[in-house]
Design an enzyme around this catalytic site. Structure first.
Site, PDB file in Angstrom:
ATOM      1  CB  SER A  57      -1.030   0.408   1.065  1.00 16.97           C
ATOM      2  OG  SER A  57      -1.261   1.491   1.100  1.00 16.97           O
ATOM      3  CE  LYS A 101      -4.724  -2.274   3.683  1.00 23.38           C
ATOM      4  NZ  LYS A 101      -5.766  -1.377   2.624  1.00 23.38           N
ATOM      5  CG  ASN A 126      -4.148  -4.298  -0.503  1.00 21.58           C
ATOM      6  OD1 ASN A 126      -4.123  -3.530   0.965  1.00 21.58           O
ATOM      7  ND2 ASN A 126      -3.199  -3.045  -0.787  1.00 21.58           N
ATOM      8  NE  ARG A 184     -22.376  -9.693 -45.309  1.00 20.73           N
ATOM      9  CZ  ARG A 184     -22.021  -8.527 -45.282  1.00 20.73           C
ATOM     10  NH1 ARG A 184     -21.128  -7.538 -44.860  1.00 20.73           N
ATOM     11  NH2 ARG A 184     -21.731  -8.366 -47.009  1.00 20.73           N
TER      12      ARG A 184
END
Lengths: 447, 447, 447, 447
Positions: free
Chosen positions: C275, C281, C283, C314
């Site tokens: 982070s 952290k 993550n 088409r």
């Protein structure tokens, strides 16, 4: 198929809204439009005044044979045509002359669109009421817990602390935006549809606009500059707005559900549901209802948008697709609002548990405070690297971050042990949380 | 809310499928699972044999108070819990001892998932029947009009000619792929759900697998390697398959609707709907129903996919979102199949009009034939440029392309006037259309 | 816009798949089809053999001016037309005669569809590889932790225990279904598109099928019974299959993310992301990538389904909508597969923490075992009510469930204190978890 | 992957918007936010004033190594983190001290959200410009053809006549609503995101709000009451609004495409695209682009709504899903607006063909006029039945409706032959069409 009469209407929906959107209410709304049309045309002099009373007399939904409507719908392509046929026969049985003026100059879409507008108008206050209840509960939490620390969580990981009050204030702010948007979108959709076969009202000749005005007045609807049969942006916009509101409700519900987890248990629904096999469980049923709505509504909104490119003066397939989708969206949104209002009002908050959970990381959630404190001395990048290393070591050795930091000469060259600990206290690192709560509460009208 | 009981079920749905998916059928299917569970457990010796008969006796949907289910659902979080409570009370009123063994070892999701599987199995043949009817009608058109020229249309502009037979054969081929995929997906979804509270069947101890096998046998369902409460891929895959089928039906319906336009009118629905105001109109109602389904189903499919990431052993919101969405998708798909089958069977084909419409461009739709004929002499690019210029001139001067070409010395240096005209005859420029029809018909089993 | 060249391709996508789906690869695939077409036509004798070499020589993507394609696309309506124009000019500069035979008899959609098929075929093995890696890691966890108790969790509440091995086996089973479906859908989509202007191959006269066969052979693609320009079910089915696979990957990723929560921490990604502000952290970035895919892919799948009702030979808008959507779906699915494979391979499992978390409820997660034990004596309903009350008391008084139960005379009339405690041990209430793991592993080919 | 740099950006997108949304513009916008942040913090005294210049000097997107960002993104979870790392290094190479203050107190999401807001603000005027061009062209058609009869068409069948002016006025009215909604939604989204790690701005201590205000001022953005990291309703609302606008554009494009059909040809795009094989074709390429957008955008909008329930303070997957979806929606909407503006400005209108097509039904489109005329004498239902029968006979015998009616004694008892013919003249049955045009034009500001 409209969502309002089924077994699940009470679970995923909202009773008042379900009533406004029921099959019966739909039929009555169509009949109400037919009555108003006859009144408006009599007022302008397009049809005899004497035709109104018999039409009014016959316009009660419970007089109609639902099975005939269901049987005839596939031939006619909608339920309005067989309903109007039944209405005409019923009026004829009262007054043959009056029956000649039923549905005069209108087309099916006029009465189907306008009657849906009436149903939406009737249902709107119930949604608002629940949003308001939810907002009031959020405001109460915001006020009551404005200084209560809780782990901020990003990526589902504990980050720096915040307050439960700010979390609740965030909900409140979003709910207030939701109410404002709902109000705007319902207002914009409160508009008459009246154009006749191709949107010119040719069947009414020179009286077209006079009848339109009279009809709009009687129904208390806005008169648009022109009929809008194939331009569906107002309904689409309303559907989208309800979709965004559902998303906001889902965000709140998800927060509640995550806070309620057995391992977190910082807040939980007092009214929670039981389990058929696990007596100890307290299922966050209301949150589940709102989350289910956020799974269902986005797809329904995309259907409303996909339905928009309707062909020429009245479309083939797109318009028909809306009939059940608009009510479903509203019912699910109202159900989510009811559920979130219930959940927030019954929410049991455990501030002690919030505090305990903040200690799981032994101070690491406040690590940023150390980075900030060291930053001016070491530079942000070096401070970040130093604290990152200390966190890794604290985690690996299962020690308090303060202890690890206190061993680092670079840190102690700048901060005392006491300063480190002050830095790492959650209450000391809440930033502007309280000011943010204040800013939100102060814009909320009932504070 | 399940889509099968509302005012529009006959219009957008299919009666047999609607019956299989009605609220009543849903309750009965849950009760059927409870009976089979008791039988299987008695067979294995987990519960007393005497408990079965009272449970069977009480398991009739019309014995249950719908209003109680509706009232209790929001507390319980689903309708199975209050239904099982009522069932248990009813069994107790017959035989108190037996009531102890109701729903033994199972969880709500076991009976809700398995009962939905039973409903889907019951409804599947009706979808197949309509797809088959549609395919048979397409095959008939393919055979009957295999040499009938019609303007090929790309970008909604007339292109080189094709045959109505090849157009219909294309529908047939896609419908046959649809049937095959439906068959596969329904088969794959025909699987027992039985895992108890957390998917371990712990409440059944050592008898877990024996009961599972007996239950699967009684219900004639596949026994999966393990319970799959939070793994929803089979239902999602079925929903997707129905979504693709709806898309194929929508393509056919759109072709029919476009051919039916007042200005084209090469084929139109004999059964078409009337208009409340325009007596001359013949609305392609059936095509509209199928097109409406293609507007609605994609969003519902996306909800099924969004519902898939369900948490841990049983989810919060995702699973609940499926309950009404799966039936809605099936009902809409079956309704579209019924509508397209009706439309193709009632299709009035106007070969003369097809031929006339080919003449609108005074030969330009066959312009490519000239490019091809000139190509070996001038090179494709130059041939293309020459013919493009001739077309522009023919269009500007509203003359036949053959006349313009016949004035061009470069062309006449290579082709005679007669060769030019042969080149520009629609019947002479149908390529492998007939062979393609043959290839498709030959793989169709009933040819 | 194809998703494969942007800043986020490495984050949300997969490098090998991104390469197969890059703008450059798209151009090369179109050129490859043009070369194979010339070869097939030369082989059948439709164009001179001498035309092939110059076309082959010019068919290298890096010879083309991308800015011209981008500039010309809005006029032409696709990139094939200006690319073929450049190709023709380039061939002409080598051999004027050969340039006359570039793109002979084909239409833009033939080469755009077929080249997309080639790109999909090239990319498919990379998806399979990651699914396989994920499955192998799941199998390893299933084997390694087959007897490791973990709280079963339903509604995000702890329910009865299960094993981490069964959780992982559930992932494995779903991944294997995913691989099988991917294989089927890619196979079905490996089909030639070749029909010329209106799908009749009229420009090739009697050689139409011979050239088709030769072209399919050269490209090693299936030859369909007929061209399928406006029938898009194969691509839609593939898109749906990828959507279901993404859902399965999202379910696994969500489980991993929830297990990784700071407060749960039973398993977490070793490779997790840092982070910018919070050094502590970790993550779950990979899980986030897969979850993001489950948010994005359902909407893209609904676009593919919405695109299906293409007009006549088409379509106008529907086909064009597919061009970027198919590659985006595949890229996101492959990115999710890569992320989940990474996450499962790097997953750090903490069995001790699993055991600790089971103790949070002081035995309540095993409460069902008591219900089952008491059931034969009291009846299931009464047993359920008794245990529910005991749980409520244990929770309110923060005591162990065993202690509360041991005070209840009804319970002790049936069970000893020791029996109660045995009942409440997680290891003793795992039901058929191990058998289920075995059943899944035994069907997995590499066990 | 953001949609703005690929091969198709010029076809489906809009050049100016694509530039605002390109990878390069995204990087520059992030850097711009970093500069403004440094300036604001220096102004408030949080960082030294001397730190600003070096940061500003380094904040040029072309100084950054894109390949590093792409390589680092999967580890970091977003591109901001590696970009900020590069920025910090670059600043350090200029002024080591200044590098300590890069990104001070902010989190990745602050700069990613705010930079997206800046990009959206930059792109908005281009969308408005094209909507305005489209509206102006529609207004011109509304004025120019206000009395030009054209068949009203419902269910793709000719209904009573309307005017081309009213059709164009309907487009105009919807476009003006679109512009108003775009304006509101872009305004609402023009809001600062600035909250730091958990939304409390704790890293800024007592200066949090002062820096926020200064930053909002510098960027000329609204300062919200609080950070809104996990509350995404503003972006979702903008996405929805763009979705509704795309739907309106798709409706206009579909009308144009249908009017352009070879068999209808009442209006067609002068700028239409060529065909690689069919020189006579004039493909409505611009309409196709807008229709393709209406196929793609609804699914993207549903992704934005599905992304909304983001967890706690910053989400896992939901937020990340938005990064490419918001730009894609805007790019496709702008591309559709550009295409519709082009199509309407280049629209060739053929009033004579409109009149001719009205005669296809030999008067039946005006049949309602006869119903209306007979109604007062026979009653609406009987009049309707009589005219319905006459239409059926006229159709079956291919005769003019007037002739059939003139043979009916009931009719001639009420109307002369001349009255019948007057009734059946298209110009005589246009109702309030002209008044509706007037009402719409009069609210359009530039009339």
């Amino acid at each position: 198929m409209t969502a309002a009469d089924g077994l699940h209407a009470s679970l995923f929906g909202e009773s008042g809204v379900a009533e406004c959107l029921s099959d019966r209410a739909r039929l009555q709304a169509i009949l109400d439009v037919e009555v108003a049309l006859a009144e408006a045309e009599a007022q302008v002099g397009v049809i005899p005044a004497a035709a109104v009373a018999p039409i009014r007399q016959a316009a009660r939904a419970d007089l109609y044979d639902r099975s005939v409507l269901v049987r005839e719908a596939p031939r006619a392509g909608n339920i309005a045509i067989p309903l109007i046929e039944q209405l005409t026969r019923l009026v004829a049985s009262i007054d043959l002359e009056a029956s000649r003026y039923v549905h005069w100059g209108a087309t099916s879409q006029d009465v189907l669109d306008t009657s849906l507008v009436l149903q939406l108008r009737a249902a709107a206050p119930r949604l608002d009421e629940h949003l308001d209840r939810a907002a009031a509960a959020a405001a109460e939490h915001a006020r009551g817990y404005r200084l209560t620390p809780i782990a901020g969580r990003t990526w589902l990981q504990q980050a720096t602390p915040t307050t439960f009050g700010l979390k609740a204030a965030g909900w409140l702010d979003a709910l207030e935006r939701a109410r404002r948007h709902a109000d705007d979108a319902f207002s914009e959709a409160r508009v008459l549809q009246f154009g006749g076969a191709s949107g010119t009202l040719a069947a009414l000749g020179a009286n077209a606009l006079a009848v339109s005005r009279a009809l709009a007045n009687r129904l208390e609807l806005e008169l648009p500059p022109a009929p809008w049969h194939a331009h569906r942006d107002r309904f689409a916009h309303l559907a989208c707005t309800l979709g965004v509101i559902t998303g906001t409700l889902g965000k709140i519900a998800r927060d509640v559900a995550l806070l309620s987890q057995t391992e977190v248990r910082e807040a939980y629904a007092g009214e929670a549901g039981g389990s058929s096999t696990m007596p100890h469980k307290r299922n966050p049923v209301a949150a589940g209802v709102a989350i289910a709505a956020t799974v269902r509504v986005p797809g329904l909104v995309s259907s409303m948008l996909s339905a928009m490119p309707q062909e020429h003066e009245r479309g083939l397939g797109g318009w028909q697709a809306e009939w059940d989708v608009v009510p479903q969206i509203l019912l699910l949104t109202a159900g989510a609002a009811r559920a979130v209002a219930d959940a927030l009002n019954a929410l049991v908050v455990d501030a002690a548990r919030m505090r305990n959970n903040l200690d799981i990381t032994h101070g690491m959630t406040q690590a940023e405070a150390i980075v900030i404190a060291l930053g001016p001395h070491l530079g942000k990048r070096q401070a970040h690297a130093l604290v990152e290393a200390a966190c890794a070591r604290a985690a690996a050795e299962a020690r308090a971050l303060a202890d690890v930091l206190a061993e680092d000469a670079v840190v102690t060259g700048v901060m005392t042990r006491q300063a480190i600990e002050q830095c790492l206290a959650p209450d000391a690192y809440l930033g502007a949380a309280d000011e943010f709560v204040e800013r939100i509460l102060s814009t909320w009208k009932r504070t």
